[in-house]
Design a protein around this motif. Sequence first.
Motif, PDB file in Angstrom:
ATOM      1  N   ALA A   1      64.654  20.948  97.523  1.00 42.17           N
ATOM      2  CA  ALA A   1      64.320  21.946  96.490  1.00 42.17           C
ATOM      3  C   ALA A   1      62.828  21.862  96.203  1.00 42.17           C
ATOM      4  O   ALA A   1      62.290  20.769  95.994  1.00 42.17           O
ATOM      5  N   GLY A   2      62.164  23.004  96.213  1.00 43.07           N
ATOM      6  CA  GLY A   2      60.722  22.975  95.973  1.00 43.07           C
ATOM      7  C   GLY A   2      60.199  24.357  95.657  1.00 43.07           C
ATOM      8  O   GLY A   2      60.822  25.371  95.975  1.00 43.07           O
ATOM      9  N   ILE A   3      59.039  24.393  94.985  1.00 39.34           N
ATOM     10  CA  ILE A   3      58.372  25.671  94.697  1.00 39.34           C
ATOM     11  C   ILE A   3      56.886  25.522  94.993  1.00 39.34           C
ATOM     12  O   ILE A   3      56.357  24.402  95.009  1.00 39.34           O
TER      13      ILE A   3
ATOM     14  N   MET B   1      60.240  30.988 101.329  1.00 38.93           N
ATOM     15  CA  MET B   1      59.036  30.509 100.643  1.00 38.93           C
ATOM     16  C   MET B   1      57.802  31.066 101.349  1.00 38.93           C
ATOM     17  O   MET B   1      56.874  31.570 100.712  1.00 38.93           O
ATOM     18  N   MET B   2      57.802  30.988 102.687  1.00 38.01           N
ATOM     19  CA  MET B   2      56.666  31.476 103.471  1.00 38.01           C
ATOM     20  C   MET B   2      56.538  33.002 103.324  1.00 38.01           C
ATOM     21  O   MET B   2      55.434  33.534 103.188  1.00 38.01           O
ATOM     22  N   ARG B   3      57.697  33.699 103.322  1.00 38.52           N
ATOM     23  CA  ARG B   3      57.661  35.168 103.171  1.00 38.52           C
ATOM     24  C   ARG B   3      57.059  35.533 101.817  1.00 38.52           C
ATOM     25  O   ARG B   3      56.310  36.502 101.698  1.00 38.52           O
TER      26      ARG B   3
ATOM     27  N   TYR C   1      53.896  24.451 108.890  1.00 45.18           N
ATOM     28  CA  TYR C   1      54.142  25.838 108.469  1.00 45.18           C
ATOM     29  C   TYR C   1      55.408  26.358 109.144  1.00 45.18           C
ATOM     30  O   TYR C   1      55.492  26.403 110.376  1.00 45.18           O
ATOM     31  N   THR C   2      56.391  26.767 108.320  1.00 47.09           N
ATOM     32  CA  THR C   2      57.708  27.146 108.834  1.00 47.09           C
ATOM     33  C   THR C   2      58.153  28.452 108.178  1.00 47.09           C
ATOM     34  O   THR C   2      57.988  28.621 106.958  1.00 47.09           O
ATOM     35  N   MET C   3      58.737  29.364 108.972  1.00 48.48           N
ATOM     36  CA  MET C   3      59.140  30.664 108.429  1.00 48.48           C
ATOM     37  C   MET C   3      60.424  30.561 107.618  1.00 48.48           C
ATOM     38  O   MET C   3      61.504  30.331 108.156  1.00 48.48           O
TER      39      MET C   3
HETATM   40  N1  LIG Z   1      58.326  26.564 104.581  1.00 45.00           N
HETATM   41  C1  LIG Z   1      57.296  25.802 104.802  1.00 45.00           C
HETATM   42  O1  LIG Z   1      56.386  26.159 105.554  1.00 45.00           O
HETATM   43  C2  LIG Z   1      57.216  24.431 104.171  1.00 45.00           C
HETATM   44  C3  LIG Z   1      56.167  23.586 104.584  1.00 45.00           C
HETATM   45  C4  LIG Z   1      56.074  22.324 104.021  1.00 45.00           C
HETATM   46  C5  LIG Z   1      56.991  21.913 103.082  1.00 45.00           C
HETATM   47  N2  LIG Z   1      57.989  22.755 102.687  1.00 45.00           N
HETATM   48  C6  LIG Z   1      58.928  22.246 101.688  1.00 45.00           C
HETATM   49  O2  LIG Z   1      60.243  22.316 102.191  1.00 45.00           O
HETATM   50  C7  LIG Z   1      61.163  22.530 101.115  1.00 45.00           C
HETATM   51  C8  LIG Z   1      62.020  23.745 101.430  1.00 45.00           C
HETATM   52  O3  LIG Z   1      61.159  24.873 101.529  1.00 45.00           O
HETATM   53  P1  LIG Z   1      61.625  26.315 102.019  1.00 45.00           P
HETATM   54  O4  LIG Z   1      60.516  26.861 102.813  1.00 45.00           O
HETATM   55  O5  LIG Z   1      62.982  26.247 102.561  1.00 45.00           O
HETATM   56  O6  LIG Z   1      61.610  27.085 100.586  1.00 45.00           O
HETATM   57  P2  LIG Z   1      62.633  28.130  99.971  1.00 45.00           P
HETATM   58  O7  LIG Z   1      61.926  28.726  98.790  1.00 45.00           O
HETATM   59  O8  LIG Z   1      63.138  29.060 101.008  1.00 45.00           O
HETATM   60  O9  LIG Z   1      63.834  27.185  99.483  1.00 45.00           O
HETATM   61  C9  LIG Z   1      63.666  26.328  98.390  1.00 45.00           C
HETATM   62  C10 LIG Z   1      64.987  26.186  97.673  1.00 45.00           C
HETATM   63  O10 LIG Z   1      64.787  25.360  96.525  1.00 45.00           O
HETATM   64  C11 LIG Z   1      65.556  25.898  95.457  1.00 45.00           C
HETATM   65  N3  LIG Z   1      65.042  25.500  94.148  1.00 45.00           N
HETATM   66  C12 LIG Z   1      63.876  25.864  93.560  1.00 45.00           C
HETATM   67  N4  LIG Z   1      63.795  25.363  92.324  1.00 45.00           N
HETATM   68  C13 LIG Z   1      64.945  24.652  92.107  1.00 45.00           C
HETATM   69  C14 LIG Z   1      65.459  23.908  91.017  1.00 45.00           C
HETATM   70  N5  LIG Z   1      64.772  23.782  89.862  1.00 45.00           N
HETATM   71  N6  LIG Z   1      66.664  23.301  91.162  1.00 45.00           N
HETATM   72  C15 LIG Z   1      67.379  23.414  92.309  1.00 45.00           C
HETATM   73  N7  LIG Z   1      66.939  24.127  93.372  1.00 45.00           N
HETATM   74  C16 LIG Z   1      65.747  24.732  93.269  1.00 45.00           C
HETATM   75  C17 LIG Z   1      65.420  27.420  95.666  1.00 45.00           C
HETATM   76  O11 LIG Z   1      66.390  28.148  94.930  1.00 45.00           O
HETATM   77  C18 LIG Z   1      65.560  27.538  97.175  1.00 45.00           C
HETATM   78  O12 LIG Z   1      66.896  27.690  97.567  1.00 45.00           O
HETATM   79  C19 LIG Z   1      60.318  22.702  99.856  1.00 45.00           C
HETATM   80  O13 LIG Z   1      60.266  21.478  99.157  1.00 45.00           O
HETATM   81  C20 LIG Z   1      58.955  23.054 100.394  1.00 45.00           C
HETATM   82  O14 LIG Z   1      57.914  22.699  99.524  1.00 45.00           O
HETATM   83  C21 LIG Z   1      58.124  23.996 103.218  1.00 45.00           C
END
Ligand SMILES: NC(=O)c1ccc[n+]([C@@H]2O[C@H](COP(=O)([O-])OP(=O)(O)OC[C@H]3O[C@@H](n4cnc5c(N)ncnc54)[C@H](O)[C@@H]3O)[C@@H](O)[C@H]2O)c1
Length: 277
Positions: free
Chosen positions: A92-94, A212-214, A207-209
Motif C-alpha cells: 500500500a502506498g501513495i 499509480m504511474m497512470r 518504474y512500473t506501469m
Molecule cells: N509503480 C511504480 O512505478 C512504483 C515504483 C516504485 C515503488 N512503487 C511502490 O509500489 C507500491 C505499489 O504501487 P502501485 O504502482 O501498485 O500503486 P497503486 O496506486 O496502483 O496501488 C497502491 C494500492 O495501495 C492502496 N492504498 C493506498 N492507501 C491505502 C491505505 N491507507 N490503506 C490501505 N491501502 C491503501 C491503494 O488503494 C492501491 O490499491 C507502492 O508502495 C508504491 O509506492 C511503485
Amino acid sequence: MDSFSLKGQTAVITGAARGLGLAFAQALGEAGANIAVLDVIDPEPALKQIQTDHGVKVEFYKTDVTSREQVAGAVERIMREFGRVDININAAGIVKDEPFLTTSDENLSKTFAVNFTGSFLVAQACANAMIQTHRQEIDSAKATPNSPTPIHGSIVFIASIATHISTTAQRISCYTASKAAVRGLVKPLAMELAKHGIRVNSLSPGYTMTDMMRGLQREQPKLVAQFERETMFGRIGTPEELKGAVLFLCSRASGWVTGQDVLVDGGASSWKHAATL
Ligand SMILES: NC(=O)c1ccc[n+]([C@@H]2O[C@H](COP(=O)([O-])OP(=O)(O)OC[C@H]3O[C@@H](n4cnc5c(N)ncnc54)[C@H](O)[C@@H]3O)[C@@H](O)[C@H]2O)c1
C-alpha cells in the motif's frame, strides 16, 4: 522439496486491490499461498480469480493501513479465518509530485502515514501473528520426535528506486523520504525478529506501469516517455516482472537472505542515461 512452494502458508498483502500488490498476490497464489488482502478500495476482479485459478483461499479486508485499530482488527480476523500468518508484503502506498520548497503539510503527513506508518503497523501486527503461528507449530513439533523445523516467516516492505537514485522528471522528496524510512526498518527488524525465525527484506521497484504511474502521467504527459529513456531496455517495467523477486523473498529459496533491499529496475539506477547527458 520445491523451495519456491508456499503451499499451506498465509500471506497478508496490503495494497493488493490493484497494481503491484495484486501482481504479488497472483505470484504467491500461483505458488500455493492463501491470500488475505488489506486495502481501502474495492479489489479488481482479478483478485478473486486467483482463488479459481489456483485453488487457494483469497479474502479481502477493507482496511486503512494508517489506523492501528483497523489493522489490529483485520489481522485478528485473518488469524481466526486462516488460522495462521506466514508472509507479509506491504505494497500500500501513495505518491504526490510536489516541489520540496512548497511541499504541503497535508502531503507530508499523508505520505508518511500511508507509506511509513501503515507499513510499520501492518508489519508489527503480522510479526506478532507469525510468532503466535509458529508457537503453535513449535509446541506441536516438540510433541513429535524428529519433526522438521517449523516454517518461518517473511516480511517484505515495498520501497522504491527513488531511494537509490533521483530523476529530474519528478519532485518527490516527501515520497522518497517516506520510502527511505521504510528501508530504515529492514535491518533493525531483521535483527530483532531473527530469533523468531522471521526474515525481513525490502523490494525496490523501478518504474512500473500501474494505476499509480497512470495517475502521475495524467499530470505529466511526458513522464513515461522520460522513464522509458532512463531504463537500459528503452521501456518501463510491468507488474509481472516483479513477481519473481517477490516470490524469491517470500519463499525458502531466500532462506539465508535477511536485512536486504532488492532493486528491480531494468538497469535505470546503474548508468548515466541519455536523459541526463
Ligand atoms: N509503480 C511504480 O512505478 C512504483 C515504483 C516504485 C515503488 N512503487 C511502490 O509500489 C507500491 C505499489 O504501487 P502501485 O504502482 O501498485 O500503486 P497503486 O496506486 O496502483 O496501488 C497502491 C494500492 O495501495 C492502496 N492504498 C493506498 N492507501 C491505502 C491505505 N491507507 N490503506 C490501505 N491501502 C491503501 C491503494 O488503494 C492501491 O490499491 C507502492 O508502495 C508504491 O509506492 C511503485
